[in-house]
Scaffold this motif. Structure first.
Motif, PDB file in Angstrom:
ATOM      1  N   ALA A   1       0.832  -1.209   0.000  1.00 45.59           N
ATOM      2  CA  ALA A   1       0.000   0.000   0.000  1.00 45.59           C
ATOM      3  C   ALA A   1       0.863   1.253   0.000  1.00 45.59           C
ATOM      4  CB  ALA A   1      -0.932  -0.009   1.209  1.00 45.59           C
ATOM      5  N   TYR A   2       1.958   1.211   0.723  1.00 44.26           N
ATOM      6  CA  TYR A   2       2.862   2.361   0.804  1.00 44.26           C
ATOM      7  C   TYR A   2       3.489   2.656  -0.558  1.00 44.26           C
ATOM      8  CZ  TYR A   2       6.704   5.294   2.552  1.00 44.26           C
ATOM      9  OH  TYR A   2       7.586   6.323   2.774  1.00 44.26           O
ATOM     10  N   GLU A   3       3.946   1.613  -1.237  1.00 47.49           N
ATOM     11  CA  GLU A   3       4.592   1.800  -2.539  1.00 47.49           C
ATOM     12  C   GLU A   3       3.593   2.225  -3.610  1.00 47.49           C
ATOM     13  OE1 GLU A   3       6.583  -1.847  -3.348  1.00 47.49           O
ATOM     14  OE2 GLU A   3       8.259  -1.441  -1.976  1.00 47.49           O
ATOM     15  N   SER A   4       2.320   1.864  -3.457  1.00 49.37           N
ATOM     16  CA  SER A   4       1.308   2.218  -4.459  1.00 49.37           C
ATOM     17  C   SER A   4       0.612   3.541  -4.151  1.00 49.37           C
ATOM     18  CB  SER A   4       0.264   1.105  -4.559  1.00 49.37           C
ATOM     19  OG  SER A   4      -0.434   0.960  -3.337  1.00 49.37           O
ATOM     20  N   GLY A   5       1.034   4.223  -3.090  1.00 48.92           N
ATOM     21  CA  GLY A   5       0.432   5.496  -2.728  1.00 48.92           C
ATOM     22  C   GLY A   5      -0.917   5.374  -2.060  1.00 48.92           C
ATOM     23  N   MET A   6      -1.263   4.190  -1.566  1.00 52.16           N
ATOM     24  CA  MET A   6      -2.563   3.954  -0.931  1.00 52.16           C
ATOM     25  C   MET A   6      -2.433   3.771   0.585  1.00 52.16           C
ATOM     26  SD  MET A   6      -4.721   4.082  -3.387  1.00 52.16           S
ATOM     27  CE  MET A   6      -6.167   3.323  -2.651  1.00 52.16           C
ATOM     28  N   MET A   7      -1.380   4.354   1.172  1.00 50.90           N
ATOM     29  CA  MET A   7      -1.097   4.104   2.572  1.00 50.90           C
ATOM     30  C   MET A   7      -2.248   4.513   3.481  1.00 50.90           C
ATOM     31  SD  MET A   7       0.922   2.895   4.736  1.00 50.90           S
ATOM     32  CE  MET A   7      -0.297   2.568   6.004  1.00 50.90           C
ATOM     33  N   PHE A   8      -2.879   5.650   3.211  1.00 45.46           N
ATOM     34  CA  PHE A   8      -3.904   6.138   4.129  1.00 45.46           C
ATOM     35  C   PHE A   8      -5.155   5.253   4.128  1.00 45.46           C
ATOM     36  CE2 PHE A   8      -1.321   9.947   3.521  1.00 45.46           C
ATOM     37  CZ  PHE A   8      -1.164  10.347   4.837  1.00 45.46           C
ATOM     38  N   SER A   9      -5.299   4.401   3.110  1.00 46.59           N
ATOM     39  CA  SER A   9      -6.427   3.463   3.109  1.00 46.59           C
ATOM     40  C   SER A   9      -6.214   2.330   4.111  1.00 46.59           C
ATOM     41  CB  SER A   9      -6.617   2.878   1.706  1.00 46.59           C
ATOM     42  OG  SER A   9      -5.517   2.056   1.350  1.00 46.59           O
ATOM     43  N   MET A  10      -4.970   2.179   4.598  1.00 53.52           N
ATOM     44  CA  MET A  10      -4.661   1.112   5.552  1.00 53.52           C
ATOM     45  C   MET A  10      -4.754   1.589   6.999  1.00 53.52           C
ATOM     46  SD  MET A  10      -3.832  -1.530   3.613  1.00 53.52           S
ATOM     47  CE  MET A  10      -2.943  -2.594   4.722  1.00 53.52           C
ATOM     48  N   ILE A  11      -4.822   2.903   7.213  1.00 48.78           N
ATOM     49  CA  ILE A  11      -4.779   3.426   8.578  1.00 48.78           C
ATOM     50  C   ILE A  11      -6.062   3.065   9.333  1.00 48.78           C
ATOM     51  CG2 ILE A  11      -4.557   5.526   9.971  1.00 48.78           C
ATOM     52  CD1 ILE A  11      -2.057   4.665   8.382  1.00 48.78           C
ATOM     53  N   ASP A  12      -5.906   2.712  10.591  1.00 45.56           N
ATOM     54  CA  ASP A  12      -7.026   2.314  11.446  1.00 45.56           C
ATOM     55  C   ASP A  12      -8.038   3.447  11.537  1.00 45.56           C
ATOM     56  OD1 ASP A  12      -8.714   1.248  13.298  1.00 45.56           O
ATOM     57  OD2 ASP A  12      -7.197   0.916  14.854  1.00 45.56           O
ATOM     58  N   GLY A  13      -9.274   3.195  11.095  1.00 45.22           N
ATOM     59  CA  GLY A  13     -10.316   4.207  11.111  1.00 45.22           C
ATOM     60  C   GLY A  13     -10.746   4.617  12.495  1.00 45.22           C
ATOM     61  N   ARG A  14     -10.382   3.857  13.514  1.00 43.50           N
ATOM     62  CA  ARG A  14     -10.773   4.175  14.886  1.00 43.50           C
ATOM     63  C   ARG A  14      -9.798   5.140  15.552  1.00 43.50           C
ATOM     64  NH1 ARG A  14     -10.589  -1.972  16.430  1.00 43.50           N
ATOM     65  NH2 ARG A  14      -8.814  -1.679  15.037  1.00 43.50           N
ATOM     66  N   MET A  15      -8.760   5.531  14.824  1.00 37.89           N
ATOM     67  CA  MET A  15      -7.747   6.416  15.391  1.00 37.89           C
ATOM     68  C   MET A  15      -8.254   7.847  15.514  1.00 37.89           C
ATOM     69  SD  MET A  15      -3.892   7.134  13.961  1.00 37.89           S
ATOM     70  CE  MET A  15      -3.583   5.395  13.687  1.00 37.89           C
ATOM     71  N   GLY A  16      -9.234   8.230  14.712  1.00 36.11           N
ATOM     72  CA  GLY A  16      -9.689   9.610  14.700  1.00 36.11           C
ATOM     73  C   GLY A  16      -8.866  10.423  13.715  1.00 36.11           C
ATOM     74  N   ALA A  17      -8.899  11.749  13.880  1.00 37.37           N
ATOM     75  CA  ALA A  17      -8.134  12.635  12.997  1.00 37.37           C
ATOM     76  C   ALA A  17      -6.655  12.592  13.362  1.00 37.37           C
ATOM     77  CB  ALA A  17      -8.666  14.057  13.113  1.00 37.37           C
ATOM     78  N   TYR A  18      -5.805  12.851  12.365  1.00 36.97           N
ATOM     79  CA  TYR A  18      -4.362  12.770  12.599  1.00 36.97           C
ATOM     80  C   TYR A  18      -3.618  13.653  11.597  1.00 36.97           C
ATOM     81  CZ  TYR A  18      -5.326   9.329   8.929  1.00 36.97           C
ATOM     82  OH  TYR A  18      -5.775   8.704   7.799  1.00 36.97           O
ATOM     83  N   PRO A  19      -2.429  14.158  11.976  1.00 37.12           N
ATOM     84  CA  PRO A  19      -1.591  14.912  11.046  1.00 37.12           C
ATOM     85  C   PRO A  19      -1.003  13.967   9.995  1.00 37.12           C
ATOM     86  CG  PRO A  19      -0.998  15.371  13.330  1.00 37.12           C
ATOM     87  CD  PRO A  19      -1.879  14.165  13.342  1.00 37.12           C
ATOM     88  N   SER A  20      -1.222  14.233   8.746  1.00 31.96           N
ATOM     89  CA  SER A  20      -0.788  13.328   7.675  1.00 31.96           C
ATOM     90  C   SER A  20       0.725  13.161   7.644  1.00 31.96           C
ATOM     91  CB  SER A  20      -1.283  13.836   6.328  1.00 31.96           C
ATOM     92  OG  SER A  20      -0.776  15.139   6.081  1.00 31.96           O
ATOM     93  N   GLU A  21       1.471  14.257   7.881  1.00 36.63           N
ATOM     94  CA  GLU A  21       2.933  14.159   7.848  1.00 36.63           C
ATOM     95  C   GLU A  21       3.443  13.230   8.937  1.00 36.63           C
ATOM     96  OE1 GLU A  21       6.909  17.024   8.175  1.00 36.63           O
ATOM     97  OE2 GLU A  21       4.900  17.872   8.437  1.00 36.63           O
ATOM     98  N   CYS A  22       2.807  13.287  10.080  1.00 42.55           N
ATOM     99  CA  CYS A  22       3.201  12.427  11.204  1.00 42.55           C
ATOM    100  C   CYS A  22       2.958  10.957  10.856  1.00 42.55           C
ATOM    101  CB  CYS A  22       2.425  12.821  12.447  1.00 42.55           C
ATOM    102  SG  CYS A  22       2.899  11.917  13.931  1.00 42.55           S
ATOM    103  N   ILE A  23       1.815  10.671  10.250  1.00 40.20           N
ATOM    104  CA  ILE A  23       1.495   9.298   9.863  1.00 40.20           C
ATOM    105  C   ILE A  23       2.501   8.786   8.831  1.00 40.20           C
ATOM    106  CG2 ILE A  23      -0.166   7.888   8.573  1.00 40.20           C
ATOM    107  CD1 ILE A  23      -0.991   8.214  11.402  1.00 40.20           C
TER     108      ILE A  23
END
Length: 463
Positions: free
Chosen positions: A355-377
């Protein structure tokens, strides 16, 4: 067949000749032929003029020798076996007594079985808070009011006596806020129990499994609702875990390789401070050679938990500090995605990397985490994948992992220490797509690590 003998050139045999004939038959000195034989003497009867001759019966010298040899051999074997069994029992007793004395000297409290039974209401079901491959975990209250977690081994458990002694030896010498504290142990009446500080918030895996079926592990605390962890709390847990392992790698003397880092071995205290637990598979790092050179690895039988195992360690049997780095990297991926390391044939490292190499990383992030800074992720994901590189040399040291996590934690919005508090977001914050499921499709039963161990006692310098 009856055979009669008659003397030549005289009418009768004398007594000496009679004895000679008798001895010839009783001693089996009879020649066999291709047609007749073998022969066996059934009776030696004296008739006619020999009825008054008295012939004393006696056993042959050969039979007496065989019988004597058997008796002497049996006696010698019995004496030898008795001596060997006695030596074995004495050595076991000496080792056991020496071990108990050494542990007492080290300041670890030895509890009686009665004290453990009293603390847990005779190990009632209401006192049980968890269960795993090692055995059951009970919440107990000691006589002085101290609340503890009692880890009671079951017969035939995955961890044996070596793991039991190793964990006592290591924990009695390790002192760090991110390592679980050992209160004492019980070793009597065929019972093995470890007594720890009680960690009310259970394991990291418990919190990552919110909305899913809980994993089966020896530290799982049942019957308590879990709230999802925010990004700030997940980074706090990651940083605390890394600091605890860094202490093992650099400040313990000699250093220690944990060898079984996983989400179910990271406990969370009331303030959600991470504490690394379960040192049953730990190994001491190699000491320096005569010329002062320190080997970079320990060659040992592969131990650990599937999904967290360093692939290079699995192939080469060479245990290093980077082995723990790989396992902790898998924990980071769990923190990011909420997934289990292995589920339904899918490996979390391969899935996230793809997912990281295909640019789909944010689709893998746990939806229960809430909002988050994208650069930090993005930086957290990059660090986790570096830790999970197949090649040992490509992974960062634990000191570098701690430095990166400290910087990432400063990037997160200021929040309280509890996950229930709402997290304020910056202008860079990203809200997960609403299409992401709130639950996690990945689920697998946790597989406990299992035995080996260095029997040496480490000399640890308390922090």
């Amino acid at each position: 067949m009856y055979v009669k003998f008659f003397p030549a050139n005289k009418s009768t045999f004398n007594v000496s000749e009679i004895l000679q004939i008798r001895d010839m038959f009783t001693g089996w000195n009879i020649r066999d032929s291709d047609i007749f034989g073998p022969y066996e003497l059934l009776n030696f009867t004296l008739l006619g003029p020999y009825t008054d001759v008295i012939v004393e019966r006696h056993k042959s010298g050969v039979n007496k020798g065989v019988l004597a040899g058997i008796i002497v051999g049996a006696v010698a074997l019995s004496v030898t076996l008795t001596a060997l069994i006695s030596v074995f029992i004495m050595r076991k007793w000496y080792t056991y007594q020496t071990s108990k004395i050494r542990l007492k000297i080290d300041g670890v409290k030895c509890f009686t079985f009665g004290e453990m039974a009293s603390a847990t209401n005779n190990f009632s079901n209401s006192s049980q808070v968890g269960q795993g491959g090692y055995g059951k975990v009970y919440k107990g209250i000691l006589a002085d009011g101290t609340v503890v977690a009692i880890k009671r081994a079951q017969e035939g458990s995955l961890q044996g006596s070596k793991e039991f002694c190793t964990e006592i030896e290591l924990l009695s010498r390790l002192h760090h806020r991110n390592l679980v504290s050992l209160v004492g142990y019980c070793d009597e009446e065929d019972e093995q129990m470890l007594v720890y500080e009680f960690i009310p918030n259970g394991t990291l895996r418990d919190h990552l499994s919110v909305g899913n079926s809980s994993s089966n592990n020896s530290w799982h605390v049942t019957g308590k609702a879990r709230e999802p962890l925010s990004l700030s709390m997940r980074l706090r847990v990651a940083l605390g875990s890394a600091r605890g392992i860094l202490y093992l790698h650099t400040e313990a003397d000699p250093p220690i390789f944990h060898r079984d880092i996983k989400a179910s071995n990271i406990l969370l205290d009331p303030k959600f401070v991470a504490k690394v637990a379960d040192f049953g598979l730990s190994r001491l790092a190699p000491l320096s050679d005569a010329d002062g050179t320190i080997p970079g690895h320990v060659s040992t039988v592969v131990k650990g938990t599937p999904g967290y195992l360093d692939p290079e360690y699995f192939l080469t049997h060479k245990l290093t500090d980077r082995t723990d780095v790989y396992s902790l990297g898998v924990v980071f991926l769990e923190l990011l995605t909420g997934m289990h390391p292995i589920s339904h044939g899918k490996n979390i490292v391969r899935e996230v990397n793809a997912a990281y190499e295909s640019g789909m990383m944010f689709s893998m992030i746990d939806g229960r985490m809430g909002a988050y800074p994208s650069e930090c992720i993005e930086k957290f994901v990059a660090l986790a994948l570096r830790c999970c590189q197949d090649e040992t040399d490509a992974r960062p040291s634990m000191a570098e992992v701690v430095r990166v996590l400290e910087n990432l934690f400063r990037m997160t919005p200021e929040v309280d220490t509890t996950p229930s508090e709402s997290m304020s977001t910056s202008s860079q914050s990203v809200t997960p797509p609403s299409s992401l499921p709130s639950g996690n499709p990945y689920f697998s039963t946790d597989v406990s690590g299992s035995d080996l161990l260095s029997g040496a006692s480490p000399n640890i310098t308390p922090r």
